[in-house]
Design a protein around this motif. Structure first.
Motif, PDB file in Angstrom:
ATOM      1  N   THR A  46      50.650  30.921  31.176  1.00 50.35           N
ATOM      2  CA  THR A  46      50.232  29.513  31.208  1.00 50.35           C
ATOM      3  C   THR A  46      48.765  29.365  31.604  1.00 50.35           C
ATOM      4  O   THR A  46      48.236  28.253  31.597  1.00 50.35           O
ATOM      5  N   THR A  47      48.127  30.499  31.948  1.00 51.91           N
ATOM      6  CA  THR A  47      46.709  30.470  32.307  1.00 51.91           C
ATOM      7  C   THR A  47      45.981  31.572  31.544  1.00 51.91           C
ATOM      8  O   THR A  47      46.593  32.550  31.094  1.00 51.91           O
ATOM      9  N   ASN A  51      47.222  35.772  30.752  1.00 49.43           N
ATOM     10  CA  ASN A  51      47.185  36.415  29.439  1.00 49.43           C
ATOM     11  C   ASN A  51      46.215  37.589  29.401  1.00 49.43           C
ATOM     12  O   ASN A  51      46.495  38.633  28.811  1.00 49.43           O
ATOM     13  N   ALA A  52      45.053  37.430  30.039  1.00 41.11           N
ATOM     14  CA  ALA A  52      44.073  38.515  30.055  1.00 41.11           C
ATOM     15  C   ALA A  52      44.631  39.729  30.787  1.00 41.11           C
ATOM     16  O   ALA A  52      44.468  40.876  30.336  1.00 41.11           O
ATOM     17  N   VAL A  53      45.275  39.509  31.911  1.00 44.74           N
ATOM     18  CA  VAL A  53      45.859  40.608  32.676  1.00 44.74           C
ATOM     19  C   VAL A  53      46.963  41.303  31.880  1.00 44.74           C
ATOM     20  O   VAL A  53      47.035  42.540  31.840  1.00 44.74           O
ATOM     21  N   THR A  54      47.825  40.518  31.252  1.00 37.91           N
ATOM     22  CA  THR A  54      48.903  41.098  30.435  1.00 37.91           C
ATOM     23  C   THR A  54      48.338  42.005  29.360  1.00 37.91           C
ATOM     24  O   THR A  54      48.821  43.134  29.157  1.00 37.91           O
ATOM     25  N   LYS A  55      47.310  41.531  28.661  1.00 40.38           N
ATOM     26  CA  LYS A  55      46.735  42.314  27.565  1.00 40.38           C
ATOM     27  C   LYS A  55      46.020  43.563  28.077  1.00 40.38           C
ATOM     28  O   LYS A  55      46.120  44.637  27.484  1.00 40.38           O
ATOM     29  N   GLY A  82      42.893  18.837  29.160  1.00 38.97           N
ATOM     30  CA  GLY A  82      42.649  20.275  29.240  1.00 38.97           C
ATOM     31  C   GLY A  82      43.075  21.048  28.013  1.00 38.97           C
ATOM     32  O   GLY A  82      42.840  22.257  27.917  1.00 38.97           O
ATOM     33  N   ALA A  83      43.708  20.394  27.059  1.00 40.93           N
ATOM     34  CA  ALA A  83      44.081  21.049  25.802  1.00 40.93           C
ATOM     35  C   ALA A  83      42.819  21.267  24.961  1.00 40.93           C
ATOM     36  O   ALA A  83      41.819  20.563  25.153  1.00 40.93           O
ATOM     37  N   PRO A  84      42.847  22.236  24.059  1.00 44.56           N
ATOM     38  CA  PRO A  84      43.956  23.140  23.728  1.00 44.56           C
ATOM     39  C   PRO A  84      44.180  24.276  24.710  1.00 44.56           C
ATOM     40  O   PRO A  84      45.216  24.920  24.670  1.00 44.56           O
ATOM     41  N   GLY A  85      43.253  24.581  25.597  1.00 42.77           N
ATOM     42  CA  GLY A  85      43.474  25.567  26.638  1.00 42.77           C
ATOM     43  C   GLY A  85      43.893  26.921  26.100  1.00 42.77           C
ATOM     44  O   GLY A  85      43.276  27.461  25.183  1.00 42.77           O
TER      45      GLY A  85
END
Length: 207
Positions: A46-47, A51-55, A82-85
């Motif tokens: 959701t942040t 996502n950066a850490v997962t990748k 805050g979209a599209p975020g």
């Protein structure tokens, strides 16, 4: 011998950005070996940081003993809450107008069209936005550090400029009287969200 960092992206725009900045630090930037054939992990964070850490953790498993960088970045528009975020690359796909971003060469164009439609009628004073980037560095499945960069701007009513990628043609920088797409790549990276995050990461990265 120059330090080499691997980046978990095949996006030509991102690679060009990173390589431009890396020259100053005498660092070689290359995609993770065989990246095009590696199934992508699910980006369900959701942040940007999630996502950066997962990748970074995932792709570091394909480059043993090497430092792998992964970024998650996008556009946050105040008038849209805050979209599209984190959904920036999939904004048009979420609206049902395109296939996945990986399969459609015109995704950037469609994403811009959808954004401009959603902002139709909103005055310039209320079209504030920012680019945000989070970079994560990992080695052998462990996160070394993360960094973040942002740049403030305004969303235009029509595209301007032929450079850049993503939302660059409609992301206007009032102080420069130019869009991101107007800027020379060396100038762009020095002030962009990705450039700021990269500089911060390199200043703290122990290799």
């Amino acid at each position: 011998m120059a330090l080499r960092l691997f980046v978990a992206t095949t996006n030509s725009g991102k690679l060009a950005d990173f390589r431009e900045a890396a020259e100053e630090y005498q660092i070689d930037i290359d995609p993770v070996p065989g990246l095009a054939t590696i199934p992508a992990p699910e980006e369900d964070g959701t942040t940007f940081e999630e996502n950066a850490v997962t990748k970074a953790i995932y792709y570091s498993g394909f480059a043993p003993n090497q430092i792998v960088l992964a970024d998650d970045s996008g556009l946050e528009v105040d008038a849209l809450g805050g979209a599209p975020g984190v959904r920036s690359a999939r904004f048009a796909a979420d609206a049902g107008l395109t296939d996945s971003p990986d399969a459609n060469d015109n995704t950037d164009v469609w994403n811009n069209i959808v954004l401009l439609q959603k902002l139709d009628g909103i005055p310039a004073a209320e079209r504030m936005a920012r680019y945000r980037c989070v970079l994560a560095a990992a080695r052998d499945g462990e996160i070394l550090l993360t960094s973040e960069g942002t740049v403030e701007g305004v969303i235009l009513e029509a595209p301007h400029g032929t450079g850049g990628f993503g939302y660059d043609p409609i992301f206007y920088l009032p102080n420069l009287d130019q869009t991101m797409a107007d800027l020379d790549i060396s100038v762009k990276f020095g002030l962009s969200h990705r450039g700021l995050a990269f500089a911060d990461l390199l200043s703290r990265l122990a290799v």
